[in-house]
Design a protein around this motif. Structure first.
Motif, mmCIF file in Angstrom:
data_model
loop_
_atom_site.group_PDB
_atom_site.id
_atom_site.type_symbol
_atom_site.label_atom_id
_atom_site.label_comp_id
_atom_site.label_asym_id
_atom_site.label_seq_id
_atom_site.Cartn_x
_atom_site.Cartn_y
_atom_site.Cartn_z
ATOM 1 N N TYR A 21 0.831 -1.210 0.000
ATOM 2 C CA TYR A 21 0.000 0.000 0.000
ATOM 3 C C TYR A 21 0.866 1.260 0.000
ATOM 4 N N ILE A 22 1.877 1.286 0.833
ATOM 5 C CA ILE A 22 2.755 2.460 0.880
ATOM 6 C C ILE A 22 3.498 2.629 -0.444
ATOM 7 N N ALA A 23 3.934 1.520 -1.037
ATOM 8 C CA ALA A 23 4.646 1.599 -2.320
ATOM 9 C C ALA A 23 3.748 2.203 -3.399
ATOM 10 N N CYS A 24 2.488 1.789 -3.425
ATOM 11 C CA CYS A 24 1.565 2.307 -4.438
ATOM 12 C C CYS A 24 1.171 3.752 -4.143
ATOM 13 N N THR A 55 4.654 8.696 -6.698
ATOM 14 C CA THR A 55 4.041 9.770 -7.486
ATOM 15 C C THR A 55 4.464 9.733 -8.945
ATOM 16 N N SER A 56 5.268 8.741 -9.329
ATOM 17 C CA SER A 56 5.737 8.670 -10.716
ATOM 18 C C SER A 56 4.915 7.701 -11.554
ATOM 19 N N ASP A 57 3.957 6.984 -10.947
ATOM 20 C CA ASP A 57 3.245 5.973 -11.717
ATOM 21 C C ASP A 57 2.073 6.577 -12.488
ATOM 22 N N GLU A 58 1.411 5.744 -13.306
ATOM 23 C CA GLU A 58 0.360 6.217 -14.193
ATOM 24 C C GLU A 58 -0.858 6.727 -13.414
ATOM 25 N N PHE A 59 -1.155 6.102 -12.281
ATOM 26 C CA PHE A 59 -2.309 6.510 -11.489
ATOM 27 C C PHE A 59 -2.171 7.965 -11.047
ATOM 28 N N HIS A 60 -1.002 8.327 -10.550
ATOM 29 C CA HIS A 60 -0.787 9.700 -10.108
ATOM 30 C C HIS A 60 -0.704 10.669 -11.293
ATOM 31 N N ALA A 61 -0.177 10.200 -12.406
ATOM 32 C CA ALA A 61 -0.113 11.053 -13.602
ATOM 33 C C ALA A 61 -1.513 11.410 -14.083
ATOM 34 N N VAL A 62 -2.402 10.416 -14.101
ATOM 35 C CA VAL A 62 -3.787 10.673 -14.518
ATOM 36 C C VAL A 62 -4.478 11.550 -13.485
ATOM 37 N N ALA A 85 1.684 7.744 3.548
ATOM 38 C CA ALA A 85 2.174 7.905 2.174
ATOM 39 C C ALA A 85 2.432 9.378 1.874
ATOM 40 N N ALA A 86 1.547 10.265 2.365
ATOM 41 C CA ALA A 86 1.736 11.700 2.161
ATOM 42 C C ALA A 86 2.997 12.187 2.878
ATOM 43 N N ALA A 87 3.246 11.648 4.078
ATOM 44 C CA ALA A 87 4.466 12.017 4.803
ATOM 45 C C ALA A 87 5.712 11.563 4.040
ATOM 46 N N LEU A 88 5.623 10.392 3.431
ATOM 47 C CA LEU A 88 6.727 9.882 2.615
ATOM 48 C C LEU A 88 6.978 10.799 1.428
ATOM 49 N N VAL A 89 5.926 11.196 0.747
ATOM 50 C CA VAL A 89 6.053 12.066 -0.431
ATOM 51 C C VAL A 89 6.665 13.410 -0.041
ATOM 52 N N ARG A 90 6.306 13.914 1.139
ATOM 53 C CA ARG A 90 6.841 15.212 1.593
ATOM 54 C C ARG A 90 8.243 15.094 2.177
ATOM 55 N N GLY A 91 8.779 13.881 2.239
ATOM 56 C CA GLY A 91 10.124 13.698 2.773
ATOM 57 C C GLY A 91 10.186 13.686 4.280
ATOM 58 N N ARG A 92 9.058 13.485 4.945
ATOM 59 C CA ARG A 92 9.018 13.482 6.402
ATOM 60 C C ARG A 92 9.473 12.149 6.996
ATOM 61 N N CYS A 93 9.506 11.107 6.167
ATOM 62 C CA CYS A 93 9.976 9.802 6.634
ATOM 63 C C CYS A 93 10.451 9.004 5.425
ATOM 64 N N SER A 94 11.172 7.927 5.682
ATOM 65 C CA SER A 94 11.596 7.043 4.601
ATOM 66 C C SER A 94 10.498 6.040 4.319
ATOM 67 N N GLU A 95 10.597 5.343 3.184
ATOM 68 C CA GLU A 95 9.610 4.308 2.880
ATOM 69 C C GLU A 95 9.655 3.199 3.927
ATOM 70 N N GLU A 96 10.851 2.833 4.359
ATOM 71 C CA GLU A 96 10.985 1.783 5.375
ATOM 72 C C GLU A 96 10.280 2.186 6.668
ATOM 73 N N SER A 121 5.695 1.677 10.396
ATOM 74 C CA SER A 121 4.618 2.289 11.177
ATOM 75 C C SER A 121 3.255 1.758 10.755
ATOM 76 N N PHE A 122 3.064 1.620 9.446
ATOM 77 C CA PHE A 122 1.771 1.159 8.946
ATOM 78 C C PHE A 122 1.527 -0.303 9.334
ATOM 79 N N THR A 123 2.575 -1.098 9.296
ATOM 80 C CA THR A 123 2.452 -2.492 9.736
ATOM 81 C C THR A 123 1.998 -2.550 11.185
#
Length: 204
Positions: free
Chosen positions: A105-108, A112-119, A174-185, A190-192
């Motif tokens: 879920y976090i990966a998806c 922000t580079s995938d087709e879903f976000h582009a659309v 995911a929004a925090a990840l995009v803003r650089g507030r945390c790493s994906e790991e 945290s989500f787990t």
């Protein structure tokens, strides 16, 4: 007359049932976004790439906005379907399920580079985007319900409300990840914890 069809007629794609034609058009639209960018996705360009006439494309989607909305919805539904099928295969512990669910879920949501976000970006300002986005969040809630139900001791309504909260937490991380507030790991870890923590607490 020579009895031969004009070249323009011969090159058209074979006739398909409406549902098959729609899927072909959406798959072609996805390729356009992937290869050329969402700005290049118009009904006319879609018709040319899919080897159909413009009226066929307009008949399916009506407007460019309608095409973008349907593609936005279709990408997410396809992604959720594959994800649900993958997680439903085999027996997994709660810890395993929570870790896989959180990572995917976090990966998806954070990519922000995938087709879903582009659309989605191409739909900025569209009055329909918020409504469709909520519809897709609701579908994600149902996906979480179906995946976590074997590990839950809650009633159906309780589990659904819990999954509404989980999806909200996933979107926020995911929004925090995009803003650089945390790493994906860090976001995944945290989500787990959020996913498994509530279910473990409910079973006590």
């Amino acid at each position: 007359m020579s009895g031969q069809e004009p070249a323009e007629v011969r090159r058209r794609a074979p006739r398909l049932a409406k549902a098959e034609r729609r899927r072909h058009l959406l798959e072609t639209a996805l390729r356009i976004v992937r290869e050329e960018g969402a700005d290049r996705l118009t009904l006319g360009h879609l018709a040319a790439r899919a080897d159909v006439s413009k009226p066929v494309a307009y008949d399916h989607f009506g407007t460019r906005s309608g095409l973008l909305i349907d593609l936005y919805r279709w990408i997410d539904i396809e992604r959720v379907t594959v994800f649900r099928e993958r997680l439903s295969a085999g027996c997994r512990t709660l810890d395993e399920t929570a870790a896989i669910l959180a990572a995917a879920y976090i990966a998806c949501a954070g990519d922000t580079s995938d087709e879903f976000h582009a659309v989605g970006a191409a739909l900025t300002g569209s009055a329909e985007k918020a409504e469709v986005f909520q519809e897709l969040l609701d579908q994600n809630v149902q996906m979480f319900v179906s995946v976590l139900e074997p590990h839950a001791v809650m009633t159906g309504p309780e589990l659904e409300r819990y999954c509404v909260g989980i999806v909200g937490a996933g979107e926020a991380l995911a929004a925090a990840l995009v803003r650089g507030r945390c790493s994906e790991e860090e976001a995944v870890r945290s989500f787990t914890g959020v996913i498994r923590g509530g279910l473990l607490a409910s079973g006590r």
